[in-house]
Design a protein around this motif. Structure first.
Motif, PDB file in Angstrom:
ATOM      1  N   UNK A  38      60.218 -25.219  18.607  1.00  0.00           N
ATOM      2  CA  UNK A  38      61.309 -24.387  19.107  1.00  0.00           C
ATOM      3  C   UNK A  38      61.730 -23.342  18.075  1.00  0.00           C
ATOM      4  N   UNK A  39      61.710 -23.711  16.816  1.00  0.00           N
ATOM      5  CA  UNK A  39      62.039 -22.764  15.755  1.00  0.00           C
ATOM      6  C   UNK A  39      61.076 -21.582  15.770  1.00  0.00           C
ATOM      7  N   UNK A  40      59.783 -21.874  15.905  1.00  0.00           N
ATOM      8  CA  UNK A  40      58.777 -20.807  15.946  1.00  0.00           C
ATOM      9  C   UNK A  40      58.886 -19.966  17.213  1.00  0.00           C
ATOM     10  N   UNK A  41      59.084 -20.618  18.354  1.00  0.00           N
ATOM     11  CA  UNK A  41      59.215 -19.893  19.623  1.00  0.00           C
ATOM     12  C   UNK A  41      60.436 -18.979  19.583  1.00  0.00           C
ATOM     13  N   UNK A  42      61.566 -19.514  19.133  1.00  0.00           N
ATOM     14  CA  UNK A  42      62.774 -18.692  19.042  1.00  0.00           C
ATOM     15  C   UNK A  42      62.564 -17.506  18.106  1.00  0.00           C
ATOM     16  N   UNK A  43      61.842 -17.719  17.018  1.00  0.00           N
ATOM     17  CA  UNK A  43      61.600 -16.628  16.074  1.00  0.00           C
ATOM     18  C   UNK A  43      60.706 -15.553  16.685  1.00  0.00           C
ATOM     19  N   UNK A  44      59.687 -15.970  17.451  1.00  0.00           N
ATOM     20  CA  UNK A  44      58.833 -14.995  18.144  1.00  0.00           C
ATOM     21  C   UNK A  44      59.658 -14.161  19.118  1.00  0.00           C
ATOM     22  N   UNK A  45      60.546 -14.822  19.834  1.00  0.00           N
ATOM     23  CA  UNK A  45      61.381 -14.125  20.807  1.00  0.00           C
ATOM     24  C   UNK A  45      62.361 -13.199  20.094  1.00  0.00           C
ATOM     25  N   UNK A  46      62.984 -13.683  19.020  1.00  0.00           N
ATOM     26  CA  UNK A  46      63.932 -12.847  18.282  1.00  0.00           C
ATOM     27  C   UNK A  46      63.235 -11.608  17.706  1.00  0.00           C
ATOM     28  N   UNK A  47      62.050 -11.801  17.125  1.00  0.00           N
ATOM     29  CA  UNK A  47      61.314 -10.676  16.553  1.00  0.00           C
ATOM     30  C   UNK A  47      60.983  -9.647  17.645  1.00  0.00           C
ATOM     31  N   UNK A  48      60.556 -10.142  18.807  1.00  0.00           N
ATOM     32  CA  UNK A  48      60.265  -9.265  19.946  1.00  0.00           C
ATOM     33  C   UNK A  48      61.517  -8.487  20.359  1.00  0.00           C
ATOM     34  N   UNK A 107      64.238  -7.788  18.605  1.00  0.00           N
ATOM     35  CA  UNK A 107      64.632  -6.828  17.578  1.00  0.00           C
ATOM     36  C   UNK A 107      63.672  -5.645  17.527  1.00  0.00           C
ATOM     37  N   UNK A 108      62.382  -5.903  17.698  1.00  0.00           N
ATOM     38  CA  UNK A 108      61.392  -4.830  17.700  1.00  0.00           C
ATOM     39  C   UNK A 108      61.687  -3.819  18.814  1.00  0.00           C
ATOM     40  N   UNK A 109      62.123  -4.320  19.959  1.00  0.00           N
ATOM     41  CA  UNK A 109      62.418  -3.477  21.112  1.00  0.00           C
ATOM     42  C   UNK A 109      63.866  -3.009  21.150  1.00  0.00           C
ATOM     43  N   UNK A 110      64.574  -3.197  20.048  1.00  0.00           N
ATOM     44  CA  UNK A 110      65.961  -2.731  19.899  1.00  0.00           C
ATOM     45  C   UNK A 110      66.934  -3.425  20.853  1.00  0.00           C
ATOM     46  N   UNK A 111      66.646  -4.701  21.167  1.00  0.00           N
ATOM     47  CA  UNK A 111      67.561  -5.509  21.977  1.00  0.00           C
ATOM     48  C   UNK A 111      68.406  -6.367  21.025  1.00  0.00           C
ATOM     49  N   UNK A 145      53.944  -4.140  14.808  1.00  0.00           N
ATOM     50  CA  UNK A 145      54.442  -4.597  16.107  1.00  0.00           C
ATOM     51  C   UNK A 145      54.893  -6.046  15.978  1.00  0.00           C
ATOM     52  N   UNK A 146      55.635  -6.500  16.969  1.00  0.00           N
ATOM     53  CA  UNK A 146      56.078  -7.883  16.986  1.00  0.00           C
ATOM     54  C   UNK A 146      54.865  -8.807  17.147  1.00  0.00           C
ATOM     55  N   UNK A 147      54.910  -9.936  16.504  1.00  0.00           N
ATOM     56  CA  UNK A 147      53.812 -10.899  16.524  1.00  0.00           C
ATOM     57  C   UNK A 147      53.456 -11.326  17.946  1.00  0.00           C
ATOM     58  N   UNK A 148      54.434 -11.391  18.812  1.00  0.00           N
ATOM     59  CA  UNK A 148      54.199 -11.774  20.205  1.00  0.00           C
ATOM     60  C   UNK A 148      53.238 -10.811  20.894  1.00  0.00           C
ATOM     61  N   UNK A 149      53.301  -9.527  20.555  1.00  0.00           N
ATOM     62  CA  UNK A 149      52.369  -8.555  21.118  1.00  0.00           C
ATOM     63  C   UNK A 149      50.933  -8.870  20.690  1.00  0.00           C
TER      64      UNK A 149
END
Length: 147
Positions: free
Chosen positions: A51-61, A63-67, A105-109
């Motif tokens: 969950x820590x990693x998933x939340x971080x991927x989502x947060x990075x995404x 922030x990358x998209x200015x949300x 880019x965000x790692x999720x991309x």
């Protein structure tokens, strides 16, 4: 005099909206409300490594998209640390190799690109199974670590 005050208020609101401050204030208030409500409700179990990693991927995404506002609320609701995890740490945990443009880019991309491009290379679908370390879902979005 009342009309002048209304004009100032409207102008102030428009200025704050144009600068993005008003949205940020609203998001911060929402984050504090969630934090306060969560503190009064059932305590949240510790974050699992996944969950820590998933939340971080989502947060990075986000922030990358200015949300930023949504990222603030995610951080408050999830119990994620306010300081983002190091990019190299997350990439290493996910066994991701980086090239020179990876951090642009965000790692999720990058993960999505990998799976979309491998679709053509490997016609078989990836078989996903639930990891034993991922806790089961409880009502209201809280996780139960005792499953």
């Amino acid at each position: 005099k009342v009309i002048l005050q209304e004009l100032r208020s409207a102008s102030l609101r428009e200025t704050l909206e144009a600068r993005g401050v008003l949205g940020q204030l609203k998001a911060r208030i929402r984050a504090e409300v969630f934090s306060t409500l969560d503190a009064e409700s059932t305590p949240r179990p510790p974050l699992s490594h996944e969950n820590l990693l998933i939340n971080e991927l989502i947060r990075e995404y986000l922030q990358f998209n200015k949300f930023q506002y949504t990222a603030l609320v995610l951080t408050a609701e999830s119990g994620q640390t306010e300081v983002p995890l190091d990019w190299e740490f997350v990439a290493n945990e996910l066994n991701v190799r980086e090239d020179s443009s990876a951090k642009e880019v965000a790692l999720l991309y990058g993960l999505l690109h990998h799976f979309l491009s491998s679709k053509e290379e490997h016609k078989a679908k990836l078989f996903l199974k639930c990891a034993a370390t991922v806790p089961s879902q409880e009502p209201h979005g809280h996780r139960n670590t005792e499953s």
